[in-house]
Design a protein around this motif. Sequence first.
Motif, PDB file in Angstrom:
ATOM      1  N   GLY A 193       0.799  -1.219   0.000  1.00  0.00           N
ATOM      2  CA  GLY A 193       0.000   0.000   0.000  1.00  0.00           C
ATOM      3  C   GLY A 193       0.831   1.267   0.000  1.00  0.00           C
ATOM      4  O   GLY A 193       0.491   2.243  -0.682  1.00  0.00           O
ATOM      5  N   VAL A 217      -4.176  -3.827  -4.055  1.00  0.00           N
ATOM      6  CA  VAL A 217      -3.457  -2.874  -3.207  1.00  0.00           C
ATOM      7  C   VAL A 217      -3.953  -3.044  -1.775  1.00  0.00           C
ATOM      8  O   VAL A 217      -5.156  -2.965  -1.514  1.00  0.00           O
ATOM      9  CB  VAL A 217      -3.697  -1.426  -3.678  1.00  0.00           C
ATOM     10  CG1 VAL A 217      -2.929  -0.450  -2.781  1.00  0.00           C
ATOM     11  CG2 VAL A 217      -3.299  -1.260  -5.129  1.00  0.00           C
ATOM     12  N   THR A 218      -3.023  -3.292  -0.856  1.00  0.00           N
ATOM     13  CA  THR A 218      -3.397  -3.694   0.500  1.00  0.00           C
ATOM     14  C   THR A 218      -2.591  -2.906   1.525  1.00  0.00           C
ATOM     15  O   THR A 218      -1.402  -2.653   1.339  1.00  0.00           O
ATOM     16  CB  THR A 218      -3.138  -5.210   0.678  1.00  0.00           C
ATOM     17  OG1 THR A 218      -3.880  -5.923  -0.311  1.00  0.00           O
ATOM     18  CG2 THR A 218      -3.563  -5.683   2.066  1.00  0.00           C
ATOM     19  N   GLY A 219      -3.257  -2.559   2.634  1.00  0.00           N
ATOM     20  CA  GLY A 219      -2.595  -1.852   3.732  1.00  0.00           C
ATOM     21  C   GLY A 219      -1.951  -2.815   4.698  1.00  0.00           C
ATOM     22  O   GLY A 219      -1.593  -3.949   4.338  1.00  0.00           O
ATOM     23  N   ASP A 224      -7.041  -4.385   7.058  1.00  0.00           N
ATOM     24  CA  ASP A 224      -6.533  -4.124   5.708  1.00  0.00           C
ATOM     25  C   ASP A 224      -6.082  -5.424   5.045  1.00  0.00           C
ATOM     26  O   ASP A 224      -6.421  -5.701   3.884  1.00  0.00           O
ATOM     27  CB  ASP A 224      -5.327  -3.174   5.760  1.00  0.00           C
ATOM     28  CG  ASP A 224      -5.692  -1.772   6.201  1.00  0.00           C
ATOM     29  OD1 ASP A 224      -6.740  -1.270   5.779  1.00  0.00           O
ATOM     30  OD2 ASP A 224      -4.900  -1.181   6.957  1.00  0.00           O
ATOM     31  N   ASN A 245      -8.215  -2.050  -5.416  1.00  0.00           N
ATOM     32  CA  ASN A 245      -7.655  -1.224  -4.345  1.00  0.00           C
ATOM     33  C   ASN A 245      -8.410  -1.469  -3.043  1.00  0.00           C
ATOM     34  O   ASN A 245      -9.569  -1.080  -2.910  1.00  0.00           O
ATOM     35  CB  ASN A 245      -7.724   0.247  -4.734  1.00  0.00           C
ATOM     36  CG  ASN A 245      -7.002   1.153  -3.739  1.00  0.00           C
ATOM     37  OD1 ASN A 245      -6.447   0.691  -2.745  1.00  0.00           O
ATOM     38  ND2 ASN A 245      -7.019   2.439  -4.009  1.00  0.00           N
ATOM     39  N   TYR A 247      -7.106  -0.304  -0.233  1.00  0.00           N
ATOM     40  CA  TYR A 247      -6.456   0.690   0.637  1.00  0.00           C
ATOM     41  C   TYR A 247      -6.839   2.086   0.154  1.00  0.00           C
ATOM     42  O   TYR A 247      -6.012   2.977   0.032  1.00  0.00           O
ATOM     43  CB  TYR A 247      -4.937   0.493   0.542  1.00  0.00           C
ATOM     44  CG  TYR A 247      -4.121   1.006   1.715  1.00  0.00           C
ATOM     45  CD1 TYR A 247      -4.590   1.000   3.025  1.00  0.00           C
ATOM     46  CD2 TYR A 247      -2.824   1.472   1.500  1.00  0.00           C
ATOM     47  CE1 TYR A 247      -3.820   1.448   4.073  1.00  0.00           C
ATOM     48  CE2 TYR A 247      -2.027   1.914   2.553  1.00  0.00           C
ATOM     49  CZ  TYR A 247      -2.537   1.902   3.830  1.00  0.00           C
ATOM     50  OH  TYR A 247      -1.749   2.345   4.878  1.00  0.00           O
TER      51      TYR A 247
END
Length: 371
Positions: A193, A217-219, A224, A245, A247
């Motif tokens: 992310g 897309v990862t936190g 997340d 996405n 995040y």
Amino acid sequence: MKHLTEYRDARRVREVLDEIHRITTRPWRLMEVCGGQTHSIIRHGIDQLLPSGIDMIHGPGCPVCVTPQAIIDQAIAIAAMPDTIMVSFGDMLRVPGSRHDLFQVRAGGGDVRVVYSPLECLKIAQENPTKEVVFFGVGFETTAPANAMAVFQAKQQGIPNFSMLVSHVRVPPVLDALMSAPEVQVQGFLLAGHVCAVMGTWEYPPLVEKFRVPMVVTGFEPLDVTRGIYMAVRQLEQGRAEVENAYERVVVPQGNAPAMAIIEEVFETCDREWRGIGSIPGSGWQLKPAYAPYDAAKRFPLGHVQTIESTLCHAGDVLKGILKPNECPAFGKECTPRRPLGAPMVSSEGACAAYYNFGRFETAPTLTSES
């Protein structure tokens, strides 16, 4: 705390995990790219709460871990030179070189300092005009803007005694290299992310198109990570391969324009050596010719530096996701955080450090055979 505690809510994480269990019909192998995500997964035991067929593979997204030992040896050699101040982020000081590390250079009288921002180096250089101040500039796209700004400002302010030993790497080329390697079997990616917060997501659709793998897309908080896993599994179960996405509160598709502008101003792409992986075309950044006077690799004579890699350390296979850290024969024996053989056991984002610090000493087959 806004944007933090709500993403550590166990009830909400459990709900997402339940949904992953509900939609999963077959085994899948997913790679989390960033070491920060690896630590979140291992720290919170997320991988142990997933359906048994979902295997989380730990990727090469730890900047300290992928810095080649030859560069570390060069940093150590520079730090040992007289009238030189070597400056770095804290993780790099304990990464073993061929014979010793930067901490040992400092213990032997070398001037090795830790900073929280490369811009601090400019002040150190101005306060020490008779010494050469060298910043060890490593990292992915996340640290590149600040490092680029330090070089840019050094030139603008006419600071002659500052330089940077650059070992910057980029995520998209290494994902391309991993997916092109027959021994790497990954069916979906959790993208880093913070990298996408800088660069956006525009570099990833060609990879999705080329390899037909989902990229999410990862936190970094538990919610997340579980949400990223859910979205990747959902794509796989539905036969889709797209960039998604998970995040959104941080990442926008176009990225951070000022950050990308300063990178473009100072750096140019180059081939880069990755520790344990090898040279990957176009996977690094180096200083542009206009900033060459600030390149420590050109300012200091380093041709005499020889590198000797440990034959016991399997960091390369760990970084490629071929081995889990506790499958390395040296894990927890010859290699511990106090006596590391490789960078993944040292770095705060290293997969080996995560397994050691959170008690993952036994492999899954061992646990299964004893149950």
